[in-house]
Design a protein around this motif. Structure first.
Motif, short mmCIF file in Angstrom:
data_model
loop_
_atom_site.label_atom_id
_atom_site.label_comp_id
_atom_site.label_asym_id
_atom_site.label_seq_id
_atom_site.Cartn_x
_atom_site.Cartn_y
_atom_site.Cartn_z
N LYS A 1 0.84 -1.20 0.00
CA LYS A 1 0.00 0.00 0.00
C LYS A 1 0.87 1.25 0.00
O LYS A 1 0.59 2.23 -0.70
CB LYS A 1 -0.92 -0.01 1.22
N GLY A 2 1.95 1.21 0.78
CA GLY A 2 2.87 2.34 0.82
C GLY A 2 3.59 2.53 -0.51
O GLY A 2 3.77 3.66 -0.97
N LEU A 3 3.99 1.43 -1.14
CA LEU A 3 4.66 1.53 -2.44
C LEU A 3 3.74 2.15 -3.48
O LEU A 3 4.17 2.96 -4.31
CB LEU A 3 5.10 0.13 -2.90
N LYS A 4 2.47 1.78 -3.44
CA LYS A 4 1.50 2.31 -4.40
C LYS A 4 1.28 3.81 -4.24
O LYS A 4 0.99 4.51 -5.20
CB LYS A 4 0.16 1.58 -4.25
N SER A 5 1.42 4.29 -3.02
CA SER A 5 1.14 5.71 -2.76
C SER A 5 2.39 6.58 -2.80
O SER A 5 2.32 7.77 -2.52
CB SER A 5 0.47 5.86 -1.38
N LEU A 6 3.52 6.01 -3.18
CA LEU A 6 4.77 6.78 -3.15
C LEU A 6 4.75 7.96 -4.11
O LEU A 6 5.49 8.93 -3.91
CB LEU A 6 5.96 5.87 -3.48
N ASN A 7 3.93 7.90 -5.14
CA ASN A 7 3.89 9.03 -6.07
C ASN A 7 3.24 10.26 -5.43
O ASN A 7 3.31 11.36 -5.95
CB ASN A 7 3.12 8.66 -7.34
N GLU A 8 2.63 10.06 -4.24
CA GLU A 8 2.02 11.18 -3.53
C GLU A 8 2.88 11.63 -2.35
O GLU A 8 2.53 12.55 -1.63
CB GLU A 8 0.64 10.77 -3.02
#
Length: 206
Positions: free
Chosen positions: A195-202
């Motif tokens: 979940k953290g990897l997916k949101s790294l662009n933010e």
């Protein structure tokens, strides 16, 4: 040619015998309480044979990790190509932790982590020549390719996140009294990491 093959086969058998004997002794007595002389005696090997296969006592762990890495490579080879990188990471973490659980075991991992904490000789966890590191880098590069151009995510940041997650959950499992198997114990942590990897662009990483 046959003589050369027989010599190589004997060499591999000797290395395996020394490796298995050493790991058994480490698990039973602790890393610091086992000497090279004792490993040689118990494995019925000469000191010359030991140093032919292992440059030092600590190298035994590195050789074992490289051996386990071969299984990690097989996991990647068997993985479907038509799934996204996050599903790949989820599958890989599950399978890799199954391998650690079944082939290394809690007692041995406890010894490995304990010895790494008190000595600078143990560099296998972050060894850049390991297949595990290359796998994590390939995941990180695929994530980065899918990120927006202005993303602050870097391969090193992503590599660190995956490495720390795996090392952390293995450490907790090895020192805790939790009776669950490692893959089961790691389920929530792995999902949280993805979940953290997916949101790294933010997220703006330093």
């Amino acid at each position: 040619m046959m003589k050369k093959e027989n010599k190589q086969s004997r060499g591999k058998m000797t290395q395996k015998r020394i490796l298995e004997t050493a790991l058994k002794l480490f698990t039973e007595k602790g890393y610091d309480k086992v000497t090279v002389d004792e490993i040689c005696e118990k494995s019925e090997s000469s000191k010359g044979s030991f140093y032919q296969h292992f440059s030092s006592k600590s190298t035994i762990f590195l050789v074992k990790f490289f051996e386990v890495d071969n299984h990690y490579a097989q996991v990647i080879e068997a993985m479907p190509e038509d799934i996204d990188v996050y599903e790949k990471i989820s599958i890989f973490f599950h399978e890799a932790l199954c391998i650690i659980n079944d082939q290394m075991g809690k007692d041995l991992m406890k010894v490995i982590y304990s010895s790494a904490l008190v000595s600078n000789d143990h560099t296998y966890f972050l060894n850049k020549d390991r297949e595990l590191t290359r796998i994590f880098i390939s995941f990180a590069e695929e994530i980065q390719r899918n990120q927006p151009i202005d993303s602050a995510s870097q391969v090193e940041d992503l590599l660190m996140m995956m490495s720390q997650t795996m090392m952390g959950v293995i450490y907790y499992w090895s020192v805790s009294q939790d009776d669950r198997k490692l893959p089961e114990l790691a389920q929530y942590v792995t999902k949280t990491m993805i979940k953290g990897l997916k949101s790294l662009n933010e997220v703006h990483l330093p």
